[in-house]
Design a protein around this motif. Structure first.
Motif, PDB file in Angstrom:
ATOM      1  N   PRO A 108       8.868  10.848 -21.983  1.00 53.41           N
ATOM      2  CA  PRO A 108       7.728   9.982 -21.402  1.00 53.41           C
ATOM      3  C   PRO A 108       6.758  10.867 -21.163  1.00 53.41           C
ATOM      4  O   PRO A 108       7.061  11.702 -19.830  1.00 53.41           O
ATOM      5  N   SER A 109       5.515  10.772 -21.582  1.00 54.15           N
ATOM      6  CA  SER A 109       4.322  11.546 -20.906  1.00 54.15           C
ATOM      7  C   SER A 109       3.913  10.978 -19.557  1.00 54.15           C
ATOM      8  O   SER A 109       3.276  11.987 -18.874  1.00 54.15           O
ATOM      9  N   ASP A 110       4.366   9.968 -19.146  1.00 51.28           N
ATOM     10  CA  ASP A 110       3.851   9.468 -17.570  1.00 51.28           C
ATOM     11  C   ASP A 110       5.052  10.044 -16.671  1.00 51.28           C
ATOM     12  O   ASP A 110       4.639   9.318 -15.327  1.00 51.28           O
ATOM     13  N   ALA A 111       5.793  10.832 -16.969  1.00 53.45           N
ATOM     14  CA  ALA A 111       7.016  10.912 -15.764  1.00 53.45           C
ATOM     15  C   ALA A 111       6.371  12.304 -14.906  1.00 53.45           C
ATOM     16  O   ALA A 111       5.817  13.174 -15.375  1.00 53.45           O
ATOM     17  N   ASP A 112       6.571  12.124 -13.677  1.00 55.86           N
ATOM     18  CA  ASP A 112       6.414  13.118 -12.657  1.00 55.86           C
ATOM     19  C   ASP A 112       7.862  13.978 -12.421  1.00 55.86           C
ATOM     20  O   ASP A 112       7.662  15.294 -12.417  1.00 55.86           O
ATOM     21  N   PHE A 113       8.852  13.399 -12.413  1.00 57.01           N
ATOM     22  CA  PHE A 113      10.124  14.115 -12.434  1.00 57.01           C
ATOM     23  C   PHE A 113      10.948  13.705 -13.476  1.00 57.01           C
ATOM     24  O   PHE A 113      10.874  12.533 -14.078  1.00 57.01           O
ATOM     25  N   VAL A 114      11.602  14.777 -14.123  1.00 56.46           N
ATOM     26  CA  VAL A 114      12.696  14.325 -15.302  1.00 56.46           C
ATOM     27  C   VAL A 114      13.819  14.745 -15.079  1.00 56.46           C
ATOM     28  O   VAL A 114      13.914  16.116 -14.727  1.00 56.46           O
ATOM     29  N   PHE A 115      14.783  14.143 -15.086  1.00 56.11           N
ATOM     30  CA  PHE A 115      16.418  14.515 -14.992  1.00 56.11           C
ATOM     31  C   PHE A 115      17.012  14.358 -15.994  1.00 56.11           C
ATOM     32  O   PHE A 115      17.229  13.380 -16.741  1.00 56.11           O
ATOM     33  N   VAL A 153       9.780   8.679 -11.967  1.00 53.44           N
ATOM     34  CA  VAL A 153      11.069   9.421 -12.111  1.00 53.44           C
ATOM     35  C   VAL A 153      11.891   8.968 -13.267  1.00 53.44           C
ATOM     36  O   VAL A 153      12.207   7.749 -13.378  1.00 53.44           O
ATOM     37  N   ALA A 154      11.840  10.054 -14.369  1.00 48.33           N
ATOM     38  CA  ALA A 154      12.431   9.592 -15.494  1.00 48.33           C
ATOM     39  C   ALA A 154      13.844  10.328 -15.579  1.00 48.33           C
ATOM     40  O   ALA A 154      14.077  11.297 -15.322  1.00 48.33           O
ATOM     41  N   VAL A 155      14.835   9.562 -15.953  1.00 46.74           N
ATOM     42  CA  VAL A 155      16.503  10.179 -16.443  1.00 46.74           C
ATOM     43  C   VAL A 155      16.604   9.799 -17.866  1.00 46.74           C
ATOM     44  O   VAL A 155      16.422   8.754 -18.478  1.00 46.74           O
ATOM     45  N   HIS A 214       0.810  -1.075   0.117  1.00 48.34           N
ATOM     46  CA  HIS A 214      -0.025   0.130   0.070  1.00 48.34           C
ATOM     47  C   HIS A 214       0.929   1.169   0.212  1.00 48.34           C
ATOM     48  O   HIS A 214       0.280   2.347   0.005  1.00 48.34           O
ATOM     49  N   ALA A 215       2.040   1.134   0.220  1.00 50.57           N
ATOM     50  CA  ALA A 215       2.936   2.289   0.102  1.00 50.57           C
ATOM     51  C   ALA A 215       3.111   2.793  -1.325  1.00 50.57           C
ATOM     52  O   ALA A 215       2.870   2.105  -2.119  1.00 50.57           O
ATOM     53  N   MET A 216       3.629   4.259  -1.388  1.00 51.92           N
ATOM     54  CA  MET A 216       3.792   4.752  -2.626  1.00 51.92           C
ATOM     55  C   MET A 216       4.939   4.102  -3.500  1.00 51.92           C
ATOM     56  O   MET A 216       5.966   3.815  -3.020  1.00 51.92           O
ATOM     57  N   THR A 217       4.955   3.662  -4.841  1.00 53.97           N
ATOM     58  CA  THR A 217       5.593   2.882  -5.500  1.00 53.97           C
ATOM     59  C   THR A 217       6.621   3.893  -6.577  1.00 53.97           C
ATOM     60  O   THR A 217       5.847   4.774  -7.029  1.00 53.97           O
ATOM     61  N   LEU A 218       7.897   3.762  -6.301  1.00 52.22           N
ATOM     62  CA  LEU A 218       8.724   4.790  -6.989  1.00 52.22           C
ATOM     63  C   LEU A 218       8.840   3.917  -8.444  1.00 52.22           C
ATOM     64  O   LEU A 218       9.497   2.781  -8.436  1.00 52.22           O
ATOM     65  N   ILE A 219       8.688   4.471  -9.566  1.00 51.31           N
ATOM     66  CA  ILE A 219       9.161   3.921 -10.971  1.00 51.31           C
ATOM     67  C   ILE A 219      10.179   4.613 -11.319  1.00 51.31           C
ATOM     68  O   ILE A 219      10.163   5.760 -11.804  1.00 51.31           O
ATOM     69  N   PHE A 220      11.393   4.114 -11.565  1.00 50.73           N
ATOM     70  CA  PHE A 220      12.405   4.643 -12.177  1.00 50.73           C
ATOM     71  C   PHE A 220      12.612   4.168 -13.524  1.00 50.73           C
ATOM     72  O   PHE A 220      12.742   3.149 -14.111  1.00 50.73           O
ATOM     73  N   GLN A 221      12.603   5.261 -14.498  1.00 52.28           N
ATOM     74  CA  GLN A 221      12.578   4.922 -15.954  1.00 52.28           C
ATOM     75  C   GLN A 221      13.430   5.737 -16.773  1.00 52.28           C
ATOM     76  O   GLN A 221      13.817   6.970 -16.519  1.00 52.28           O
TER      77      GLN A 221
END
Length: 284
Positions: free
Chosen positions: A177-184, A246-248, A161-168
């Motif tokens: 990527p249109s689904d990114a919340d953070f972009v580095f 989180v997209a890099v 139930h914790a927030m899942t981090l997706i590193f892409q």
């Protein structure tokens, strides 16, 4: 109702891969329903739970347009019943959707012989925006069917139930990527591409990792990205976010971005559920 019942509500744009996704979830053991009107969600899920189906995947999309206004209400009803509910939304860039319809020679479900495919896509985006806002979004632009199935396996396996981090990782040459919340942006870092021996490798290979680890700015980049995320992740968690992407990016999405994603994922894996995605890697 059993708290073990898991429900994946699948939505998204027509042509974005919902049929592939539903078949993949069925292969994973989910009982699947396609195009169920939103008002029927609580009753259908309750009946199927009573019949002994612990995992359900239900497609809700623009073909039932008249019921979308009530979607949040019925989603809340499922949560109140004790179900573990996740909403998954598939989308793609307009040009990709138009091309897919051209190749399949199928008509868009909203066209009714009066609208162009582009007009239908714009209308559908507007209709589904409320669903997208509460969903985990996957942009299928450029994804193979195999990649989408692999990403869905990872998504379905999550139970926390914790927030899942997706590193892409991704390549800027193929777009954000249109689904990114953070972009580095890792294009400022030294590029292994210019070493002929490293060029055919990826950021997951040890020679590339050794090359990047020897560069002080790479370590600084990762440390500052970590600091940014550590500062703001609690705010997203307080906002009841289930997923954060989180997209890099680097130029081609092969070396620098892949390495940085692997490092960041390893840093956060000890404290939160983590998924890793490499958009430009066919088998990752």
């Amino acid at each position: 109702m059993s708290a073990r019942t898991q429900v994946i509500l699948l939505s998204g744009l027509s042509g974005a891969g919902k049929s592939i996704a539903l078949r993949a979830l069925e292969d994973l053991g989910y009982y699947c329903l396609d195009n169920l009107p939103a008002p029927l969600l609580p009753q259908a899920v309750a009946l199927l739970e009573e019949d002994g189906y612990p995992q359900l995947a239900i497609s809700v999309d623009a073909r039932s347009a008249h019921s979308f206004a009530s979607f949040p209400e019925h989603l809340d009803a499922l949560v109140q019943l004790g179900m573990q509910v996740r909403v998954l939304f598939l989308e793609a860039q307009d040009a990709t959707l138009v091309r897919r319809y051209s190749e399949s020679r199928r008509s868009h479900p909203l066209s009714h012989g009066q609208l162009t495919v582009s007009e239908c896509i714009a209308l559908e985006r507007e209709m589904l925006c409320a669903v997208r806002d509460v969903a985990h979004v996957i942009d299928t632009t450029g994804l193979s069917a195999g990649q989408l199935r692999a990403w869905l396996r990872d998504f379905a396996a999550l139970s926390s139930h914790a927030m899942t981090l997706i590193f892409q990782s991704f390549g800027f040459k193929r777009g954000l990527p249109s689904d990114a919340d953070f972009v580095f942006d890792a294009r400022c870092l030294p590029n292994p591409f210019y070493d002929p021996e490293l060029r055919p490798l990826t950021g997951k290979d040890k020679p590339v990792a050794d090359f990047l680890e020897a560069e002080p700015n790479v370590g600084l980049f990762i440390a500052q990205a970590r600091g940014m995320l550590m500062q703001w992740l609690p705010e997203f968690e307080r906002d009841q976010r289930a997923f954060l992407t989180v997209a890099v990016g680097c130029t081609g999405g092969q070396h620098r971005s892949v390495y940085c994603v692997e490092q960041l994922a390893a840093i956060f894996a000890g404290s939160r559920p983590v998924l890793i995605r490499h958009r430009e890697q066919p088998h990752a």
